[in-house]
Design a protein around this motif. Structure first.
Motif, PDB file in Angstrom:
ATOM      1  N   GLY A  42     -11.734   5.159   2.175  1.00 52.55           N
ATOM      2  CA  GLY A  42     -11.084   6.358   1.226  1.00 52.55           C
ATOM      3  C   GLY A  42     -10.083   6.866   2.059  1.00 52.55           C
ATOM      4  O   GLY A  42      -9.465   7.762   1.254  1.00 52.55           O
ATOM      5  N   MET A  43      -9.862   6.709   3.257  1.00 53.80           N
ATOM      6  CA  MET A  43      -8.826   7.604   4.006  1.00 53.80           C
ATOM      7  C   MET A  43      -7.461   7.170   3.672  1.00 53.80           C
ATOM      8  O   MET A  43      -6.294   7.885   3.899  1.00 53.80           O
ATOM      9  N   PHE A  44      -7.369   5.900   3.052  1.00 57.68           N
ATOM     10  CA  PHE A  44      -5.905   5.316   2.509  1.00 57.68           C
ATOM     11  C   PHE A  44      -5.500   5.932   1.177  1.00 57.68           C
ATOM     12  O   PHE A  44      -4.644   5.386   0.619  1.00 57.68           O
ATOM     13  N   GLY A  45      -6.612   6.658   0.834  1.00 59.30           N
ATOM     14  CA  GLY A  45      -6.582   7.233  -0.648  1.00 59.30           C
ATOM     15  C   GLY A  45      -6.845   6.392  -1.862  1.00 59.30           C
ATOM     16  O   GLY A  45      -6.636   6.685  -2.923  1.00 59.30           O
ATOM     17  N   GLU A  46      -7.644   5.146  -1.428  1.00 64.25           N
ATOM     18  CA  GLU A  46      -7.881   4.223  -2.315  1.00 64.25           C
ATOM     19  C   GLU A  46      -9.175   4.482  -3.092  1.00 64.25           C
ATOM     20  O   GLU A  46     -10.249   5.242  -2.535  1.00 64.25           O
ATOM     21  N   ASN A  47      -9.393   4.192  -4.408  1.00 61.01           N
ATOM     22  CA  ASN A  47     -10.652   4.238  -5.024  1.00 61.01           C
ATOM     23  C   ASN A  47     -11.493   3.073  -4.934  1.00 61.01           C
ATOM     24  O   ASN A  47     -12.918   3.357  -4.742  1.00 61.01           O
ATOM     25  N   PHE A  48     -11.179   1.983  -4.394  1.00 67.04           N
ATOM     26  CA  PHE A  48     -11.959   0.848  -4.263  1.00 67.04           C
ATOM     27  C   PHE A  48     -11.673   0.344  -2.997  1.00 67.04           C
ATOM     28  O   PHE A  48     -10.235  -0.163  -2.778  1.00 67.04           O
ATOM     29  N   THR A  49     -12.460   0.300  -2.153  1.00 71.62           N
ATOM     30  CA  THR A  49     -12.258  -0.483  -0.733  1.00 71.62           C
ATOM     31  C   THR A  49     -12.880  -1.728  -0.918  1.00 71.62           C
ATOM     32  O   THR A  49     -14.155  -1.859  -1.497  1.00 71.62           O
ATOM     33  N   VAL A  50     -12.266  -3.025  -0.709  1.00 74.05           N
ATOM     34  CA  VAL A  50     -12.659  -4.124  -0.986  1.00 74.05           C
ATOM     35  C   VAL A  50     -12.692  -5.211   0.031  1.00 74.05           C
ATOM     36  O   VAL A  50     -11.822  -4.990   1.173  1.00 74.05           O
ATOM     37  N   ASP A  51     -13.621  -6.067   0.051  1.00 72.69           N
ATOM     38  CA  ASP A  51     -13.568  -7.069   1.201  1.00 72.69           C
ATOM     39  C   ASP A  51     -12.924  -8.386   0.519  1.00 72.69           C
ATOM     40  O   ASP A  51     -13.466  -8.892  -0.615  1.00 72.69           O
TER      41      ASP A  51
END
Length: 586
Positions: free
Chosen positions: A83-92
């Motif tokens: 979330g620290m990069f402002g993203e809603n979805f962190t994905v693999d």
């Protein structure tokens, strides 16, 4: 198989930054359990600046776990949480080099479409405490990307991510990002980008401009994804200031005089484009000379430039021009510049002005009359009364030389009596402009007080003119573009606070401020902000070119090398410092 590792949300909040307040939704944190994703965003999420983020095209931001791992090594950080990069979805998975614009994915109950790379924005650096982060994301080809919601539904951490359709042209997110922000563009990839319907409208427009001219030609600004001040076909000028002689001074009205300028050696002058301006350096006082910009009010004749200046009651420089300047005096003059210029083409033209705002559109009228331009022309001007109506006879004569011209004059004085049928008492209104017959496909050129231009531009849009065909010129500093910064009470530009600098003099020509440089300022942008000069920026790291500014005179160096240099004669003030005395068109 790619996997959704984390769903991150956060509502906009006010954050203190460099003495200002920023409204931002960049602070996002993981949430547990299913979350509904709707057309505009994830449940519980919001964006602070909808001009650059959010909306249907940018509803969901995606960033990869592999990029987190990459930046942990590059930045030497062990505190980067999802979330620290402002993203809603962190994905693999889903690397930017493999995911393509127009690809569609199913995650949980919802389906999404890839629309564009991440916007280059200073707030990701603000969130991470890494000011150069916006530039690093582009340079290292790890921007992340936005999704449009095709089918609403619930998603949650652990959901598998399934590709449901490949986008046309198979242009990756990383390649798309590089195509806009990095040099050595591939024309074939530009053509591919323009053939992808899913690509966001802002990026499509930038790529259309790149394909047409190999440089975008839009005015600097947000939310355009890329901005320059390119002036196609501009005649070559001269560097810095050239000494010119005042040939003659002609009073036009009690408050307006025209100044005719010639070279001291008889050398020919480059032809200015109609609508451009000159920057003048004048010895108003014994200390630093004053620099001001004035529109050319006619096309060059016999090696002469003409500017026309209104005497402002409390204007130091205009008072000097009207009371002390004499024929034979020498001035420093910078070569013509400016992007408010008459465009070629076949569309009708509306030249609309108020007061001294007539000067740049008068230069356009001179050009149209000189070539007998067949396009229909509307000349609409507002003045106080006949006594204060500058260039009244001149414009009437020029319009008479055109095959299809329409003249309409407004006098705002209540005692003014219309002398001719084309003169109206009062101000332009929506109803009065509506009956003038300006076609919806016209190119309109507006110059006058900001409130006048705002009103007339609104009237024209209501009449059907598209915003990109309504061109405006503002004599003072341009309106600020500071995304996310909370509004404050406007302050007149002033000398910076603190100890006086000892470096070379920096002149902000549009704002009338000259001050010595101090290394206490990180950049010329930082100095301008310390003077409360309206500024334009977005990334603050030399990527987006929103801060591109004409360098009227002097030399600068880049404290942080930009990913792509701006065109000759301009600099990116967000990452520039002076090496000599500098004059900026700011």
């Amino acid at each position: 198989m790619a996997t959704l590792l984390s769903v991150n949300v956060g509502m906009p909040k006010d954050v203190s930054w460099q003495g200002r307040t920023v409204r931002t939704g960049a602070w996002k944190a993981p949430v547990q359990g299913p979350r509904m994703v709707r057309r505009l965003n994830v449940e519980g999420d919001g964006q602070g600046d909808l001009a650059g983020h959010g909306g249907e095209i940018r509803a969901v931001l995606v960033y990869q776990m592999q990029s987190y791992q990459y930046w942990q090594k590059q930045l030497g950080r062990d505190d980067l949480a999802f979330g620290m990069f402002g993203e809603n979805f962190t994905v693999d998975g889903l690397p930017d080099t493999d995911v393509c614009i127009g690809d569609r994915y199913r995650i949980g109950e919802a389906e999404f479409e890839v629309t564009q790379p991440r916007v280059t924005c200073y707030r990701v650096g603000m969130r991470l405490g890494e000011p150069a982060m916006a530039s690093l994301l582009v340079a290292h080809h790890r921007p992340g990307f936005y999704l449009r919601v095709i089918t609403e539904g619930h998603v949650q951490a652990g959901d598998e991510i399934t590709l449901t359709r490949k986008g046309p042209e198979q242009l990756s997110v990383a390649d798309t990002d590089a195509l806009l922000y990095l040099p050595d563009r591939d024309p074939a990839k530009l053509r591919k980008a323009l053939n992808i319907p899913a690509l966001s409208p802002g990026w499509q427009q930038s790529f259309r401009e790149l394909a047409a001219a190999q440089q975008p030609r839009q005015e600097p600004g947000w939310p355009g994804e890329r901005a320059t001040t390119q002036q196609p076909g501009e005649a070559p000028g001269w560097p810095g200031f050239k000494t010119m002689r005042v040939a003659r001074i002609v009073p036009e009205t009690p408050a307006v005089s025209s100044i005719y300028l010639k070279t001291t050696d008889g050398t020919p002058l480059p032809e200015a484009r109609p609508g451009q301006y000159l920057s003048l350096r004048l010895p108003v006082a014994d200390d630093a000379p004053e620099v001001r910009t004035y529109s050319l009010s006619s096309t060059p004749e016999e090696g002469t430039y003409r500017i026309s200046v209104k005497h402002e009651p409390h204007g130091k420089v205009s008072s000097y021009i009207h009371t002390r300047l004499r024929p034979g005096d020498l001035l420093g003059v910078a070569s013509p510049r400016g992007t408010f210029v008459l465009q070629e083409g076949a569309r009708p033209i509306a030249l609309i002005s108020a007061g001294i705002g007539a000067t740049p559109v008068l230069a356009m009228l001179h050009r149209l009359a000189a070539v007998g331009d067949p396009r229909p022309v509307w000349w609409i001007h507002t003045a106080h009364d006949r006594t204060h109506h500058a260039f009244a006879d001149e414009t009437h004569t020029l319009l008479g030389q055109l095959p299809n011209a329409h003249e309409y004059i407004y006098y705002t004085s209540e005692i003014a009596r219309p002398e001719r049928p084309y003169i109206t008492q009062g101000r332009p209104t929506a109803s009065s402009l509506a009956v003038l017959g300006i076609p919806a496909d016209a190119d309109a050129y507006l110059c006058g007080p900001p409130a006048f231009m705002d009103d007339v531009a609104g009237f024209l849009r209501d009449r059907g003119l598209s915003p990109e065909r309504i061109h405006t010129e503002q004599f003072s500093a341009l309106p600020a573009i500071n995304p996310g910064i909370a509004p404050t009470v406007a302050v007149r530009p002033h000398q910076p606070a603190g100890p006086r600098g000892t470096g070379p003099l920096i002149t902000f020509a549009r704002s009338g401020i000259t001050t010595p440089w101090s290394p206490a300022h990180a950049s010329l942008l930082d100095l301008a902000e310390a003077c409360d000069i309206p500024t334009r920026w977005s990334c603050r790291t030399g990527v987006c070119h929103t801060c591109v500014t004409h360098l009227v005179a002097g030399d600068t160096t880049y404290t942080t090398p930009p990913l792509e240099l701006p065109e000759a004669g301009t600099i990116l003030v967000c990452c520039s410092a002076p090496t000599t005395e500098v004059v900026l068109d700011l």
